[in-house]
Design a protein around this motif. Structure first.
Motif, PDB file in Angstrom:
ATOM      1  N   VAL A 316     -47.501   5.374  31.669  1.00 12.82           N
ATOM      2  CA  VAL A 316     -48.122   3.869  31.488  1.00 12.82           C
ATOM      3  C   VAL A 316     -48.412   3.674  30.119  1.00 12.82           C
ATOM      4  CG1 VAL A 316     -50.419   2.948  31.789  1.00 12.82           C
ATOM      5  CG2 VAL A 316     -49.436   4.319  33.830  1.00 12.82           C
ATOM      6  N   ASP A 317     -48.591   4.718  29.370  1.00 12.48           N
ATOM      7  CA  ASP A 317     -48.780   4.478  27.917  1.00 12.48           C
ATOM      8  C   ASP A 317     -47.476   4.108  27.137  1.00 12.48           C
ATOM      9  OD1 ASP A 317     -48.034   7.023  28.095  1.00 12.48           O
ATOM     10  OD2 ASP A 317     -49.824   7.712  26.948  1.00 12.48           O
ATOM     11  N   MET A 318     -46.368   4.311  27.634  1.00 12.27           N
ATOM     12  CA  MET A 318     -44.998   4.092  27.087  1.00 12.27           C
ATOM     13  C   MET A 318     -44.460   2.781  27.484  1.00 12.27           C
ATOM     14  SD  MET A 318     -43.764   6.793  25.129  1.00 12.27           S
ATOM     15  CE  MET A 318     -41.814   6.617  25.219  1.00 12.27           C
ATOM     16  N   ALA A 319     -44.946   2.231  28.559  1.00 13.63           N
ATOM     17  CA  ALA A 319     -44.619   0.874  28.835  1.00 13.63           C
ATOM     18  C   ALA A 319     -44.545  -0.204  27.953  1.00 13.63           C
ATOM     19  CB  ALA A 319     -44.901   0.582  30.262  1.00 13.63           C
ATOM     20  N   PRO A 320     -45.597  -0.403  27.301  1.00 12.36           N
ATOM     21  CA  PRO A 320     -45.818  -1.569  26.220  1.00 12.36           C
ATOM     22  C   PRO A 320     -44.806  -1.157  25.135  1.00 12.36           C
ATOM     23  CG  PRO A 320     -48.036  -0.770  26.757  1.00 12.36           C
ATOM     24  CD  PRO A 320     -46.954   0.145  27.401  1.00 12.36           C
ATOM     25  N   LEU A 321     -44.621   0.171  24.696  1.00 10.28           N
ATOM     26  CA  LEU A 321     -43.543   0.313  23.462  1.00 10.28           C
ATOM     27  C   LEU A 321     -42.256  -0.075  24.141  1.00 10.28           C
ATOM     28  CD1 LEU A 321     -45.335   3.709  22.648  1.00 10.28           C
ATOM     29  CD2 LEU A 321     -45.695   1.186  21.628  1.00 10.28           C
ATOM     30  N   LEU A 322     -41.751   0.444  25.082  1.00 11.46           N
ATOM     31  CA  LEU A 322     -40.515   0.142  25.800  1.00 11.46           C
ATOM     32  C   LEU A 322     -40.233  -1.315  25.775  1.00 11.46           C
ATOM     33  CD1 LEU A 322     -40.265   2.952  28.410  1.00 11.46           C
ATOM     34  CD2 LEU A 322     -39.023   2.719  26.177  1.00 11.46           C
ATOM     35  N   ALA A 323     -41.258  -2.191  26.285  1.00 17.71           N
ATOM     36  CA  ALA A 323     -41.374  -3.560  26.283  1.00 17.71           C
ATOM     37  C   ALA A 323     -41.198  -4.155  25.138  1.00 17.71           C
ATOM     38  CB  ALA A 323     -42.502  -4.061  27.015  1.00 17.71           C
ATOM     39  N   SER A 324     -41.494  -3.605  24.055  1.00 13.60           N
ATOM     40  CA  SER A 324     -41.339  -4.468  22.752  1.00 13.60           C
ATOM     41  C   SER A 324     -39.978  -4.323  22.517  1.00 13.60           C
ATOM     42  CB  SER A 324     -41.913  -3.724  21.739  1.00 13.60           C
ATOM     43  OG  SER A 324     -41.855  -2.344  21.501  1.00 13.60           O
ATOM     44  N   GLY A 325     -39.071  -3.450  22.922  1.00 19.66           N
ATOM     45  CA  GLY A 325     -37.549  -3.748  22.663  1.00 19.66           C
ATOM     46  C   GLY A 325     -37.226  -2.840  21.371  1.00 19.66           C
ATOM     47  N   ARG A 326     -38.420  -2.160  20.811  1.00 19.47           N
ATOM     48  CA  ARG A 326     -38.069  -1.457  19.408  1.00 19.47           C
ATOM     49  C   ARG A 326     -37.658  -0.090  19.840  1.00 19.47           C
ATOM     50  NH1 ARG A 326     -43.195  -3.083  15.513  1.00 19.47           N
ATOM     51  NH2 ARG A 326     -44.266  -2.143  17.312  1.00 19.47           N
ATOM     52  N   PRO A 327     -36.480   0.555  18.996  1.00 15.32           N
ATOM     53  CA  PRO A 327     -36.044   1.999  19.291  1.00 15.32           C
ATOM     54  C   PRO A 327     -37.505   2.659  19.158  1.00 15.32           C
ATOM     55  CG  PRO A 327     -34.428   0.851  17.953  1.00 15.32           C
ATOM     56  CD  PRO A 327     -35.853  -0.341  18.142  1.00 15.32           C
ATOM     57  N   VAL A 357     -43.926   7.542  17.563  1.00 19.04           N
ATOM     58  CA  VAL A 357     -44.719   7.767  18.754  1.00 19.04           C
ATOM     59  C   VAL A 357     -44.935   9.598  18.514  1.00 19.04           C
ATOM     60  CG1 VAL A 357     -45.024   8.392  21.090  1.00 19.04           C
ATOM     61  CG2 VAL A 357     -43.909   6.305  20.559  1.00 19.04           C
ATOM     62  N   LEU A 358     -46.432   9.935  18.348  1.00 23.42           N
ATOM     63  CA  LEU A 358     -46.845  11.261  18.306  1.00 23.42           C
ATOM     64  C   LEU A 358     -47.583  11.668  19.616  1.00 23.42           C
ATOM     65  CD1 LEU A 358     -48.299  11.252  14.645  1.00 23.42           C
ATOM     66  CD2 LEU A 358     -45.900  11.522  15.435  1.00 23.42           C
ATOM     67  N   ILE A 359     -47.215  12.779  20.281  1.00 17.69           N
ATOM     68  CA  ILE A 359     -47.649  13.524  21.396  1.00 17.69           C
ATOM     69  C   ILE A 359     -48.371  14.754  21.247  1.00 17.69           C
ATOM     70  CG2 ILE A 359     -47.324  14.012  23.844  1.00 17.69           C
ATOM     71  CD1 ILE A 359     -45.284  11.513  23.874  1.00 17.69           C
ATOM     72  N   GLY A 360     -49.479  14.768  21.550  1.00 18.59           N
ATOM     73  CA  GLY A 360     -49.953  16.399  21.333  1.00 18.59           C
ATOM     74  C   GLY A 360     -51.565  16.159  21.052  1.00 18.59           C
ATOM     75  N   PRO A 361     -52.196  17.458  21.207  1.00 18.47           N
ATOM     76  CA  PRO A 361     -53.624  17.808  21.025  1.00 18.47           C
ATOM     77  C   PRO A 361     -53.894  17.642  19.295  1.00 18.47           C
ATOM     78  CG  PRO A 361     -52.623  19.642  21.585  1.00 18.47           C
ATOM     79  CD  PRO A 361     -51.468  18.934  21.626  1.00 18.47           C
ATOM     80  N   ASP A 362     -55.036  17.270  19.269  1.00 20.04           N
ATOM     81  CA  ASP A 362     -55.499  17.338  17.784  1.00 20.04           C
ATOM     82  C   ASP A 362     -55.607  18.824  17.420  1.00 20.04           C
ATOM     83  OD1 ASP A 362     -56.470  16.991  15.100  1.00 20.04           O
ATOM     84  OD2 ASP A 362     -58.584  15.927  15.866  1.00 20.04           O
ATOM     85  N   HIS A 363     -55.086  19.313  16.296  1.00 20.08           N
ATOM     86  CA  HIS A 363     -55.294  20.864  15.965  1.00 20.08           C
ATOM     87  C   HIS A 363     -55.751  20.777  14.623  1.00 20.08           C
ATOM     88  CE1 HIS A 363     -54.762  24.914  16.268  1.00 20.08           C
ATOM     89  NE2 HIS A 363     -54.260  25.156  14.966  1.00 20.08           N
ATOM     90  N   GLU A 364     -57.103  21.282  14.342  1.00 19.82           N
ATOM     91  CA  GLU A 364     -57.487  21.549  13.334  1.00 19.82           C
ATOM     92  C   GLU A 364     -57.705  20.287  12.597  1.00 19.82           C
ATOM     93  OE1 GLU A 364     -55.680  24.654  11.397  1.00 19.82           O
ATOM     94  OE2 GLU A 364     -56.146  26.117  12.694  1.00 19.82           O
ATOM     95  N   GLY A 365     -57.942  19.149  13.066  1.00 16.20           N
ATOM     96  CA  GLY A 365     -58.133  17.973  12.291  1.00 16.20           C
ATOM     97  C   GLY A 365     -56.980  17.172  11.903  1.00 16.20           C
ATOM     98  N   GLY A 366     -55.799  17.617  12.533  1.00 15.30           N
ATOM     99  CA  GLY A 366     -54.547  16.792  12.096  1.00 15.30           C
ATOM    100  C   GLY A 366     -54.348  15.509  12.427  1.00 15.30           C
TER     101      GLY A 366
END
Length: 401
Positions: A316-327, A357-366
């Motif tokens: 679901v959260d990737m759909a708008p990014l794909l719809a934009s047409g940008r790589p 696009v960044l995917i993953g948990p926040d680790h030590e405030g990153g």
């Protein structure tokens, strides 16, 4: 005519770019194939060495196992209590035997006062192993053993949750060993999060376990202890007949238990383990000063988990990014301080026609280091099983360390 000529020129430029990218892809595929062959060679070396040591110990273990299987439970419990008593006394006298190598430590980073807390954690672990196990859990262990035969039994002490947001090396190693015919018992440090009461089967020959005291029910069955932290040295003391694999997964300084006793236990395991495996070449160079036969086993990937099926749905959260047409340029992993956030920000600033696009948990405030930009998106942590649906939508996958 000028517009047409400009379009032809841009088309020619894009064609050349595409050809360069194809050549780069071919080179990457060749490099990947070579790395996979090397990983396969190393894995065969590990399994061959495990089998060789296992055969050497098979005769003595078989006799010990017959005795243990016919020993009444009350006698076993008395034996555990006696063992726990002497184990606790030994722990109170100090950690490991012998000193530690200055070459493997950074005294400036040793936690002040860390030894007392570390010793307490070791005693707590020892008590957990010596604690009486409910009869129903022992029956589960018997039932699991009866499902054999197995090439051996691999015990991994509680270290990381199976449901941890980052699916990591210990998870994948035990999956791989189970696929090779070993019964793998993954100790859970959080039974509630892992939804396990006694044992829970994850895959064929792979089980979660919430009662680490039951580990001793497997003693003598071609037993392999797979350890990945120095403090797990205490576990090997409970299984003198087991084959011990010490898997060094990171620099010692990253562990919160880091102190001089922690370093001594590291060096003790480094010397005493039947096999030492290491994730990084830099760590390998240091460890081989003590263990010349240490194996470099770099992190890898289970390709089967990332084979895209036709039924994959767009997240679901990737759909708008794909719809934009940008790589899409993507990364998944811990959003940790060691990421190169300056590089990520520079790339996002210089390439407004790309989505990062960044995917993953926040680790030590990153995550706080991620600069807000319209084309830079942190989507938070995702389950390991969901990653293929995201990765398959990346035009470029990166590791911006």
């Amino acid at each position: 005519d000028r517009v047409l000529h400009e379009q032809e020129r841009r088309l020619a430029d894009l064609t050349q770019l595409a050809e360069r990218q194809h050549r780069q892809i071919d080179m990457l595929q060749q490099s990947t194939a070579q790395q996979l062959q090397e990983l396969q060679r190393v894995s065969f070396a590990i399994f061959d060495r495990l089998d060789l040591t296992k055969r050497v110990r098979a005769l003595q273990n078989r006799a010990l196992w017959r005795v243990r299987r016919h020993t009444p439970q009350p006698v076993k419990r008395i034996g555990k209590m006696i063992r726990s008593y002497f184990q606790t006394r030994r722990l109170r006298r100090g950690s490991s035997i012998g000193g530690f190598s200055p070459a493997l430590s950074n005294p400036a980073l040793i936690v002040e006062g860390g030894n007392d807390a570390y010793q307490q954690s070791l005693m707590s672990l020892g008590r957990d192993f010596a604690r009486a196990v409910p009869d129903n859990v022992l029956r589960q262990a018997d039932e699991i053993l009866a499902q054999g035969p197995y090439r051996g039994v691999v015990l991994y002490p509680p270290t990381i949750k199976w449901t941890e947001r980052l699916f990591q090396r210990p998870h994948q190693l035990l999956r791989a060993l189970a696929a090779q015919g070993y019964l793998c018992i993954f100790g859970s440090p959080d039974a509630t999060a892992d939804e396990v009461d006694g044992f829970r089967q994850i895959e064929e020959r792979l089980f979660l376990c919430s009662e680490i005291g039951v580990f001793q029910a497997f003693e003598g069955v071609n037993l392999i202890l797979w350890l990945s932290r120095p403090d797990q040295r205490v576990v090997s003391d409970f299984f003198p007949q087991a084959l011990v694999v010490y898997d060094i997964i990171d620099a010692l300084e990253v562990f919160p238990q880091y102190c001089d006793a922690f370093l001594r236990d590291h060096n003790s395991l480094l010397r005493r383990a039947d096999m030492v495996t290491i994730t990084a070449e830099e760590l390998l160079t240091t460890a081989r000063k003590i263990r010349g036969d240490a194996l470099w086993v770099p992190n890898g990937v289970c390709l089967e988990d990332f084979v895209k099926s036709e039924g994959d749905k767009v997240p679901v959260d990737m759909a708008p990014l794909l719809a934009s047409g940008r790589p899409i340029v993507g990364f998944y992993g811990a959003i940790a301080p060691w990421l190169d956030y300056a590089l990520i920000d520079y790339a996002a600033q210089q390439c407004p026609d790309l989505s990062f696009v960044l995917i993953g948990p926040d680790h030590e405030g990153g995550a706080g280091c991620v600069t807000p930009r319209s084309n830079l998106h942190w989507l938070g942590p995702k389950a390991y099983s969901a990653l293929p649906a995201y990765a398959s939508r990346f035009d470029v996958a990166t590791i911006p360390f």
